[in-house]
Design an enzyme around this catalytic site. Structure first.
Site, mmCIF file in Angstrom:
data_model
loop_
_atom_site.group_PDB
_atom_site.id
_atom_site.type_symbol
_atom_site.label_atom_id
_atom_site.label_comp_id
_atom_site.label_asym_id
_atom_site.label_seq_id
_atom_site.Cartn_x
_atom_site.Cartn_y
_atom_site.Cartn_z
ATOM 1 N N HIS A 68 101.726 -50.193 13.787
ATOM 2 C CA HIS A 68 101.576 -49.423 12.551
ATOM 3 C C HIS A 68 100.126 -49.008 12.352
ATOM 4 C CE1 HIS A 68 105.477 -49.526 10.416
ATOM 5 N NE2 HIS A 68 105.712 -50.364 11.394
ATOM 6 N N SER A 81 104.683 -41.582 9.118
ATOM 7 C CA SER A 81 103.532 -42.208 8.466
ATOM 8 C C SER A 81 102.620 -41.180 7.821
ATOM 9 C CB SER A 81 102.735 -43.052 9.466
ATOM 10 O OG SER A 81 103.426 -44.244 9.746
ATOM 11 N N PHE A 116 97.151 -54.033 7.755
ATOM 12 C CA PHE A 116 97.794 -54.180 6.448
ATOM 13 C C PHE A 116 98.938 -53.191 6.368
ATOM 14 C CE2 PHE A 116 98.039 -52.665 1.999
ATOM 15 C CZ PHE A 116 98.327 -53.862 1.363
ATOM 16 N N ILE A 117 100.129 -53.682 6.048
ATOM 17 C CA ILE A 117 101.300 -52.820 5.953
ATOM 18 C C ILE A 117 101.869 -52.936 4.548
ATOM 19 C CG2 ILE A 117 103.618 -52.319 6.834
ATOM 20 C CD1 ILE A 117 102.664 -53.439 9.530
ATOM 21 N N VAL A 120 104.405 -47.524 0.843
ATOM 22 C CA VAL A 120 103.596 -46.758 -0.100
ATOM 23 C C VAL A 120 104.405 -45.775 -0.933
ATOM 24 C CG1 VAL A 120 101.484 -47.034 1.239
ATOM 25 C CG2 VAL A 120 102.927 -45.018 1.622
#
Length: 164
Positions: A68, A81, A116-117, A120
């Site tokens: 990611h 993304s 960091f995932i 959103v």
């Protein structure tokens, strides 16, 4: 977009091609999931995808998390993304906000060993920055599991958006 019926009927190689980025740069998930076709619903497809990841090795899970992109990155990422981050306002950060996000990303990766995932969708850049600040206080094990949980949420949205 593609229909669930079409996904059930196409050759495995096409199935993998169509779903390769549902899990960011991790076509191995689609490859394994495709072997369980046909799927009766979006939910059954989603549940199988989650199950495949849950039964994967710890190394595979870590590689999945590491595939990611960092939030706010200006590097190449999947079209999924790009769209998700743009909608959250991460493509319109001020220079100061961008620097803060970069610094927190570096601290997060240094501390945990993976990006960091966060799902959103439906939140803004301020909420993202706050979540990152809060989660920097967690243990590595907690964040590893949280990252997978966030990935599962992202995948649910991607399935809903791409499969009719």
């Amino acid at each position: 977009m593609i229909t669930l019926n079409a996904l059930n009927e196409i050759p495995l190689s096409e199935f993998v091609e169509k779903l390769k980025d549902i899990f960011e740069h991790s076509p191995w998930v689609a490859q394994r999931v495709g072997e369980f076709r046909p799927f009766s619903s979006h939910e059954s497809l989603y549940e199988r995808m989650v199950s495949v990841v849950q039964t994967a090795s710890e190394e595979e899970k870590l590689n999945l998390i590491q595939a990611h992109p960092h939030l706010g990155t200006r590097k190449t990422m999947s079209s999924f993304s790009q769209s998700e981050q743009k909608t959250a306002g991460l493509s319109q950060l001020s220079e100061a906000e961008y620097e803060l996000l970069l610094d927190m990303n570096k601290e997060y990766v240094h501390r945990f060993g993976f990006p960091f995932i966060l799902t959103v969708r439906g939140i803004n850049k301020d909420e993202i920055l706050q979540a990152m600040e809060d989660r920097l206080k967690n243990s590595k094990e907690h964040e590893f599991n949280q990252a997978l949980s966030e990935i599962y949420k992202i995948v649910r949205y991607r399935i809903e958006d791409q499969i009719i």
